[in-house]
Design an enzyme around this catalytic site. Sequence first.
Site, mmCIF file in Angstrom:
data_model
loop_
_atom_site.group_PDB
_atom_site.id
_atom_site.type_symbol
_atom_site.label_atom_id
_atom_site.label_comp_id
_atom_site.label_asym_id
_atom_site.label_seq_id
_atom_site.Cartn_x
_atom_site.Cartn_y
_atom_site.Cartn_z
ATOM 1 N N LYS A 252 6.358 25.308 40.853
ATOM 2 C CA LYS A 252 5.104 26.012 40.567
ATOM 3 C C LYS A 252 4.201 25.763 41.761
ATOM 4 C CE LYS A 252 1.116 26.475 37.620
ATOM 5 N NZ LYS A 252 0.082 25.677 36.930
ATOM 6 N N GLY B 30 -9.000 24.262 33.356
ATOM 7 C CA GLY B 30 -9.673 23.291 32.508
ATOM 8 C C GLY B 30 -10.967 23.750 31.879
ATOM 9 N N ALA C 157 -4.058 28.846 33.109
ATOM 10 C CA ALA C 157 -5.389 28.256 33.323
ATOM 11 C C ALA C 157 -6.493 28.947 32.526
ATOM 12 C CB ALA C 157 -5.774 28.263 34.805
ATOM 13 N N GLY C 158 -7.321 28.103 31.962
ATOM 14 C CA GLY C 158 -8.506 28.585 31.269
ATOM 15 C C GLY C 158 -8.321 28.899 29.796
ATOM 16 N N ASN D 103 -2.388 23.492 29.216
ATOM 17 C CA ASN D 103 -2.387 22.043 29.387
ATOM 18 C C ASN D 103 -3.632 21.406 28.766
ATOM 19 O OD1 ASN D 103 -1.714 19.798 32.214
ATOM 20 N ND2 ASN D 103 -2.266 19.312 30.165
ATOM 21 N N THR D 104 -4.777 21.680 29.376
ATOM 22 C CA THR D 104 -5.995 20.978 28.981
ATOM 23 C C THR D 104 -6.302 21.116 27.494
ATOM 24 O OG1 THR D 104 -6.949 21.250 31.185
ATOM 25 C CG2 THR D 104 -8.480 20.808 29.385
#
Length: 258
Positions: free
Chosen positions: A97, A158, A184-185, A206-207
């Site tokens: 990645k 994040g 993301a986001g 993830n976050t």
Amino acid sequence: MDELIIAGRKFRSRLLVGTGKFSSNQAMLEAMEASGSDIVTVALRRVDIDNRDDYMLKHIDREKYLLLPNTSGARDCEEAVRLARLARAAGCEPWIKLEVTPDPYYLLPDPIETYKAAQILVKDGFTVLPYINADPILAKHLQEVGCATVMPLGAPIGTNKGVRTRDNIAIIIEQAHVPVVVDAGLGAPSHAAEAMEMGADAVLVNTALAVSPNPGMMAAAFKKGVEAGREAFLAGLGKPRKFAEASSPLTGFLREVK
């Protein structure tokens, strides 16, 4: 759910998960298991990739998950390529990645350095999954050089803001001939469902999992969101209409019965 195919390889799940920020390895493992994911990404700067006994790596079952190293922390093409080659030299599969984020505040990807690194890594035989701004032109160029996916951001990493780049992601999906993974986001399962309803092939989270007081339960919720969004996309969503349209017949009211 139908299979996700990346570079000819089949995956049962369309939810990819990250491994950063978890309060413990146990919390990370619970989230991975509950997510149903087949692909987990790990930041090379956080692990000793040469060491099979690395504290975090030894908890990840490589027979069960495709370990997808990422170049998080790389500030330019040179650093990203070096990290990718180190991972391969340490025995990882040649999947990477690609992340190049020189900006320390918003962690936005550098399109020029990302493109340069992608060219080199594809020629080196890597399966390259580049993290990018939601830029349809860049996405086309990366596909043309041989990247296996494109991974446009929904919002900065994040931030949990959701699919703020919706219009551009829609163009990328329309024009893509490789899987589109929204990355993301995404802070809520509804965000993942939205991306999937639009026609994204997968999402990476993830976050939202790592900061939840209950990462396992949140991962299970994201799994359901991804599945619901994918099924809705395949079923075909109704188009928005300007005027109301009754779902029941407008004849046969009681006052009309004599």
